[in-house]
Design a protein around this motif. Structure first.
Motif, PDB file in Angstrom:
ATOM      1  N   LEU A  43       0.736  -1.171   0.027  1.00 45.04           N
ATOM      2  CA  LEU A  43      -0.047   0.040   0.105  1.00 45.04           C
ATOM      3  C   LEU A  43       0.915   1.198   0.030  1.00 45.04           C
ATOM      4  N   SER A  44       2.161   1.246  -0.028  1.00 47.98           N
ATOM      5  CA  SER A  44       3.046   2.063   0.144  1.00 47.98           C
ATOM      6  C   SER A  44       3.891   2.704  -1.064  1.00 47.98           C
ATOM      7  N   GLY A  45       3.576   1.913  -2.263  1.00 49.14           N
ATOM      8  CA  GLY A  45       4.161   2.406  -3.422  1.00 49.14           C
ATOM      9  C   GLY A  45       3.635   2.116  -4.534  1.00 49.14           C
ATOM     10  N   LEU A  46       3.677   3.088  -5.512  1.00 45.25           N
ATOM     11  CA  LEU A  46       2.993   3.102  -6.715  1.00 45.25           C
ATOM     12  C   LEU A  46       3.072   1.673  -7.545  1.00 45.25           C
ATOM     13  N   ASP A  47       4.177   1.149  -7.495  1.00 43.15           N
ATOM     14  CA  ASP A  47       4.433   0.024  -8.399  1.00 43.15           C
ATOM     15  C   ASP A  47       3.661  -1.186  -7.805  1.00 43.15           C
ATOM     16  N   HIS A  48       3.569  -1.279  -6.493  1.00 44.82           N
ATOM     17  CA  HIS A  48       2.780  -2.492  -5.983  1.00 44.82           C
ATOM     18  C   HIS A  48       1.222  -2.189  -6.249  1.00 44.82           C
ATOM     19  N   MET A  49       0.706  -0.852  -5.953  1.00 40.42           N
ATOM     20  CA  MET A  49      -0.370  -0.792  -5.914  1.00 40.42           C
ATOM     21  C   MET A  49      -1.203  -0.686  -7.502  1.00 40.42           C
ATOM     22  N   THR A  50      -0.444  -0.438  -8.344  1.00 45.84           N
ATOM     23  CA  THR A  50      -1.076  -0.418  -9.697  1.00 45.84           C
ATOM     24  C   THR A  50      -1.053  -1.721 -10.357  1.00 45.84           C
ATOM     25  N   VAL A  51       0.136  -2.469 -10.066  1.00 44.48           N
ATOM     26  CA  VAL A  51       0.166  -3.693 -10.573  1.00 44.48           C
ATOM     27  C   VAL A  51      -0.997  -5.017 -10.060  1.00 44.48           C
ATOM     28  N   MET A  52      -0.968  -4.808  -8.663  1.00 45.82           N
ATOM     29  CA  MET A  52      -2.236  -5.619  -7.984  1.00 45.82           C
ATOM     30  C   MET A  52      -3.277  -5.257  -8.476  1.00 45.82           C
ATOM     31  N   ALA A  54      -4.257  -3.558 -11.276  1.00 47.46           N
ATOM     32  CA  ALA A  54      -4.319  -4.039 -12.666  1.00 47.46           C
ATOM     33  C   ALA A  54      -4.663  -5.500 -13.043  1.00 47.46           C
ATOM     34  N   VAL A  55      -3.956  -6.425 -11.984  1.00 45.67           N
ATOM     35  CA  VAL A  55      -4.434  -7.923 -12.233  1.00 45.67           C
ATOM     36  C   VAL A  55      -6.126  -8.100 -11.939  1.00 45.67           C
ATOM     37  N   GLY A  56      -6.316  -7.363 -10.913  1.00 42.48           N
ATOM     38  CA  GLY A  56      -8.042  -7.362 -10.587  1.00 42.48           C
ATOM     39  C   GLY A  56      -8.822  -6.678 -11.812  1.00 42.48           C
ATOM     40  N   LEU A  57      -8.287  -5.710 -12.126  1.00 39.54           N
ATOM     41  CA  LEU A  57      -9.129  -5.102 -13.368  1.00 39.54           C
ATOM     42  C   LEU A  57      -9.148  -5.842 -14.518  1.00 39.54           C
ATOM     43  N   GLY A 163      -9.183  -4.240  -7.464  1.00 37.99           N
ATOM     44  CA  GLY A 163      -9.522  -4.257  -8.992  1.00 37.99           C
ATOM     45  C   GLY A 163     -10.558  -5.140  -9.689  1.00 37.99           C
ATOM     46  N   ILE A 164     -10.818  -5.969  -9.032  1.00 34.04           N
ATOM     47  CA  ILE A 164     -11.801  -6.942  -9.323  1.00 34.04           C
ATOM     48  C   ILE A 164     -13.237  -6.059  -9.232  1.00 34.04           C
ATOM     49  N   ALA A 165     -13.473  -5.734  -8.121  1.00 37.90           N
ATOM     50  CA  ALA A 165     -14.592  -4.991  -7.715  1.00 37.90           C
ATOM     51  C   ALA A 165     -14.922  -3.624  -8.630  1.00 37.90           C
ATOM     52  N   ALA A 166     -13.870  -3.063  -8.839  1.00 41.99           N
ATOM     53  CA  ALA A 166     -13.984  -1.824  -9.829  1.00 41.99           C
ATOM     54  C   ALA A 166     -14.145  -2.123 -11.238  1.00 41.99           C
ATOM     55  N   GLY A 167     -13.588  -3.579 -11.801  1.00 38.42           N
ATOM     56  CA  GLY A 167     -13.949  -3.783 -13.165  1.00 38.42           C
ATOM     57  C   GLY A 167     -15.354  -4.479 -13.326  1.00 38.42           C
ATOM     58  N   LEU A 168     -15.865  -4.930 -12.121  1.00 42.80           N
ATOM     59  CA  LEU A 168     -16.962  -5.576 -12.180  1.00 42.80           C
ATOM     60  C   LEU A 168     -18.254  -4.497 -12.193  1.00 42.80           C
ATOM     61  N   ARG A 169     -17.755  -3.592 -11.295  1.00 40.86           N
ATOM     62  CA  ARG A 169     -18.566  -2.331 -10.985  1.00 40.86           C
ATOM     63  C   ARG A 169     -18.851  -1.529 -12.430  1.00 40.86           C
ATOM     64  N   LEU A 170     -17.549  -1.224 -13.068  1.00 46.20           N
ATOM     65  CA  LEU A 170     -17.685  -0.442 -14.149  1.00 46.20           C
ATOM     66  C   LEU A 170     -18.549  -1.396 -15.378  1.00 46.20           C
ATOM     67  N   GLY A 171     -18.326  -2.449 -15.232  1.00 48.32           N
ATOM     68  CA  GLY A 171     -19.043  -3.464 -16.503  1.00 48.32           C
ATOM     69  C   GLY A 171     -18.572  -2.935 -17.576  1.00 48.32           C
ATOM     70  N   MET A 177     -13.472   3.535 -19.076  1.00 49.77           N
ATOM     71  CA  MET A 177     -13.088   3.960 -17.731  1.00 49.77           C
ATOM     72  C   MET A 177     -12.023   2.493 -17.279  1.00 49.77           C
ATOM     73  N   ALA A 178     -12.514   1.652 -17.093  1.00 43.30           N
ATOM     74  CA  ALA A 178     -11.502   0.443 -16.617  1.00 43.30           C
ATOM     75  C   ALA A 178     -10.205   0.390 -17.694  1.00 43.30           C
ATOM     76  N   ARG A 179     -10.279   0.585 -18.761  1.00 41.10           N
ATOM     77  CA  ARG A 179      -9.591   0.821 -19.880  1.00 41.10           C
ATOM     78  C   ARG A 179      -8.396   1.916 -19.663  1.00 41.10           C
TER      79      ARG A 179
END
Length: 197
Positions: A43-52, A54-57, A163-171, A177-179
């Motif tokens: 939760l402290s670095g952009l590299d970690h947060m964005t990758v994790m 992105a996997v969910g999205l 990421g999954i929740a955001a992706g499914l919510r955006l549908g 927006m997910a893209r």
């Protein structure tokens, strides 16, 4: 037949992996022997947060089995990489691989690349191995190190879930927006690679 967008994103990922400079974002990154420290690190670095995320999205955009298989594959292979790191098994190109993962996974989301589930597992697994190894080399080979990796895995799962929740919510209706979030992830990776972020 492989689509042009898949070819472009694969080529971009390979080029970025070859050209990325080490991020040096992991060595000596604070306390490494408690669950709380492990949980806080992704939760402290952009590299970690964005990758994790992105996997969910990407899993949500793919749908079906990918929604749970891809995040679980990342977690499982990440823990294997951590074990290898803790055992001091060398792995080349760890830092460039982590940077490339930010860009490549962002591009996969931005381009909504539709790979078969098994190919997605392989792609995600390579990057998960780098992420796990980077952190495994930092932690002590004792219970404190195991606590740290358990916290790291829990936070990783949480970010995948977001990421999954955001992706499914955006549908399908808000798929663009997910893209766009994927494009932002790729931009973060480029910024990290060139020392802008």
């Amino acid at each position: 037949m492989i689509s042009a967008s898949t070819k472009r994103s694969t080529l971009a990922a390979i080029l970025l992996l070859a050209a990325a400079m080490p991020a040096e974002a992991h060595v000596g990154a604070g306390a490494i022997s408690s669950f709380a420290a492990g949980f806080g690190h992704p939760l402290s670095g952009l590299d970690h947060m964005t990758v994790m995320i992105a996997v969910g999205l990407w899993a949500a955009l793919k749908g079906g089995k990918a929604v749970w298989v891809w995040p679980l594959a990342f977690l499982g292979v990440m823990l294997v990489g951590a074990a290898l790191g803790m055992l001091h098994v060398p792995l080349p190109f760890v830092e460039p691989g982590i940077l490339a993962s930010v860009v490549a996974l962002g591009l996969l989301v931005a381009l909504a690349v539709d790979l078969p589930v098994s190919a997605g597992v392989a792609f995600i697994g390579v990057f998960a191995l780098f992420h796990g190894h980077a952190h495994g080399t930092e932690v002590p080979e004792n219970a404190g190190g195991l606590e740290y990796m358990a916290g790291f895995a829990a936070a990783t799962a949480l970010l995948h879930g977001l990421g999954i929740a955001a992706g499914l919510r955006l549908g399908l209706r808000f798929r663009s927006m997910a893209r766009a979030a994927g494009a932002a992830c790729a931009a973060v990776g480029v910024g990290l690679a060139f020392g802008v972020l």
